[in-house]
Design a protein around this motif. Structure first.
Motif, PDB file in Angstrom:
ATOM      1  N   LYS A 166       0.840  -1.212   0.000  1.00 39.94           N
ATOM      2  CA  LYS A 166       0.000   0.000   0.000  1.00 39.94           C
ATOM      3  C   LYS A 166       0.872   1.258   0.000  1.00 39.94           C
ATOM      4  O   LYS A 166       1.622   1.482  -0.928  1.00 39.94           O
ATOM      5  CB  LYS A 166      -0.972  -0.043   1.167  1.00 39.94           C
ATOM      6  N   GLU A 167       0.797   2.063   1.062  1.00 38.05           N
ATOM      7  CA  GLU A 167       1.550   3.317   1.106  1.00 38.05           C
ATOM      8  C   GLU A 167       2.978   3.125   1.610  1.00 38.05           C
ATOM      9  O   GLU A 167       3.743   4.084   1.707  1.00 38.05           O
ATOM     10  CB  GLU A 167       0.846   4.323   2.020  1.00 38.05           C
ATOM     11  N   GLY A 168       3.319   1.900   1.949  1.00 38.02           N
ATOM     12  CA  GLY A 168       4.601   1.658   2.594  1.00 38.02           C
ATOM     13  C   GLY A 168       5.764   1.535   1.637  1.00 38.02           C
ATOM     14  O   GLY A 168       5.654   1.753   0.427  1.00 38.02           O
ATOM     15  N   ILE A 169       6.900   1.177   2.201  1.00 35.04           N
ATOM     16  CA  ILE A 169       8.121   0.943   1.452  1.00 35.04           C
ATOM     17  C   ILE A 169       8.303  -0.576   1.350  1.00 35.04           C
ATOM     18  O   ILE A 169       8.366  -1.257   2.372  1.00 35.04           O
ATOM     19  CB  ILE A 169       9.333   1.569   2.171  1.00 35.04           C
ATOM     20  N   PRO A 170       8.383  -1.136   0.130  1.00 33.92           N
ATOM     21  CA  PRO A 170       8.415  -2.599  -0.003  1.00 33.92           C
ATOM     22  C   PRO A 170       9.691  -3.231   0.535  1.00 33.92           C
ATOM     23  O   PRO A 170      10.786  -2.699   0.367  1.00 33.92           O
ATOM     24  CB  PRO A 170       8.292  -2.824  -1.517  1.00 33.92           C
ATOM     25  N   GLY A 171       9.504  -4.366   1.182  1.00 31.32           N
ATOM     26  CA  GLY A 171      10.626  -5.124   1.714  1.00 31.32           C
ATOM     27  C   GLY A 171      10.358  -6.615   1.588  1.00 31.32           C
ATOM     28  O   GLY A 171       9.284  -7.038   1.135  1.00 31.32           O
ATOM     29  N   ARG A 172      11.331  -7.412   1.999  1.00 30.00           N
ATOM     30  CA  ARG A 172      11.184  -8.863   1.871  1.00 30.00           C
ATOM     31  C   ARG A 172      10.012  -9.413   2.684  1.00 30.00           C
ATOM     32  O   ARG A 172       9.382 -10.405   2.290  1.00 30.00           O
ATOM     33  CB  ARG A 172      12.485  -9.563   2.280  1.00 30.00           C
ATOM     34  N   LEU A 173       9.721  -8.776   3.816  1.00 28.14           N
ATOM     35  CA  LEU A 173       8.614  -9.265   4.636  1.00 28.14           C
ATOM     36  C   LEU A 173       7.287  -9.148   3.899  1.00 28.14           C
ATOM     37  O   LEU A 173       6.400 -10.000   4.045  1.00 28.14           O
ATOM     38  CB  LEU A 173       8.571  -8.513   5.969  1.00 28.14           C
ATOM     39  N   HIS A 174       7.138  -8.114   3.081  1.00 24.18           N
ATOM     40  CA  HIS A 174       5.921  -7.993   2.268  1.00 24.18           C
ATOM     41  C   HIS A 174       5.814  -9.159   1.287  1.00 24.18           C
ATOM     42  O   HIS A 174       4.730  -9.713   1.075  1.00 24.18           O
ATOM     43  CB  HIS A 174       5.942  -6.675   1.479  1.00 24.18           C
ATOM     44  N   ILE A 175       6.932  -9.522   0.679  1.00 28.50           N
ATOM     45  CA  ILE A 175       6.939 -10.643  -0.267  1.00 28.50           C
ATOM     46  C   ILE A 175       6.584 -11.936   0.462  1.00 28.50           C
ATOM     47  O   ILE A 175       5.769 -12.742  -0.019  1.00 28.50           O
ATOM     48  CB  ILE A 175       8.311 -10.762  -0.953  1.00 28.50           C
TER      49      ILE A 175
END
Length: 273
Positions: A127-136
């Motif tokens: 969403k509005e966040g900064i993508p990281g491995r935890l999102h994946i």
């Protein structure tokens, strides 16, 4: 006594707590002060600050910068930063673009392992966040392709795993200098994860000003060791839970509480009231 948790993440990086939820959980944990230290972004600071004042919770504006040293991840916390600093904002935008690109690179590697993931599934969580491995990892679990985020890291995207992609990262010295240029206090996050305490004196020479001695993964012996190191190198001491909300449900806000006296020392060093 008054207590603080100085390592909290929100939906603006890879946590699941909205600003409202973060303040609510801080109140439940009976914390008088917290620090928002999202990964490579300051977007969550203003929303949390606007809610916290009326609830009587003090918020230290901060950040957790990802750095790399000889192939090893090094995380540098920045406390009491000027989160509107122009140079800081510009550098964070560069880091954001690299993080977005890394999502696609990791997904391509996962495809080679017959783990088919639509990028949209990741960015719907970001969403509005900064993508990281935890999102994946969360997207993979949500799509039913793995049983837990821990499994995803262990099998696919953890350090040295087949689908791991190293993102663009600052050097520790660059991270330290960026934080100090924004008026902040640079602190080494979870020093146990370095697996090389011999690097700490070098980071001190580069301007490091503190150690996160109190951390969920630190045994009492490790805490004592890092407290001794802090005394030896005249460093500030911090601590926090590294809470990511439901993304790491076993780590609760306030599971690490530090005495407010340590917050006062940070503020004194930063020259803020």
């Amino acid at each position: 006594m008054k207590f603080a948790d100085l390592h909290l993440h929100t939906i603006f990086s890879d946590g699941t707590y909205s600003p409202d939820e973060l303040i609510l959980e801080a109140l439940k944990a009976r914390l008088c002060a917290i620090a928002v230290v999202d990964h490579d972004t300051v977007r969550g600071i203003e929303p949390v600050l606007s809610l916290a004042e009326e609830k009587g919770v003090e918020v230290l504006p901060g950040i957790e910068l990802s750095a790399e040293y000889n192939g090893a991840d090094v995380h540098i916390l920045g406390y009491l930063i000027d989160y509107k600093n122009k140079a800081l904002i510009e550098k964070l935008e560069v880091l954001r673009k690299y993080r977005v690109e890394r999502v696609y690179k990791i997904i391509d590697k996962l495809k080679e392992m017959n783990v088919i993931l639509n990028p949209k599934a990741v960015f719907d969580i970001v969403k509005e966040g900064i993508p990281g491995r935890l999102h994946i990892a969360r997207a993979i679990v949500k799509e039913g392709l793995a049983g837990s985020t821990r499994e995803v890291f262990q099998r696919y995207i953890g350090d040295k795993c087949p689908a791991h992609v190293s993102g663009f990262k600052l050097s520790p010295q660059e991270a330290i200098e960026l934080i100090k240029s924004a008026g902040g206090i640079p602190v080494l996050a979870h020093p146990y994860s370095l697996y090389n305490d011999g690097l700490i004196p070098e980071f001190v020479d580069n301007g490091l000003m503190g150690l996160e001695a109190y951390y969920p993964e630190h045994s009492q012996g490790m805490v004592n060791y890092y407290l001794d190191l802090a005394r030896k190198y005249n460093l500030l001491v911090t601590g926090g839970s590294d809470c990511h909300g439901k993304a790491k449900s076993e780590i609760k806000i306030g599971c690490i509480k530090i005495p407010y006296e340590l917050v006062e020392r940070l503020k004194e060093k930063a020259g803020v009231g």
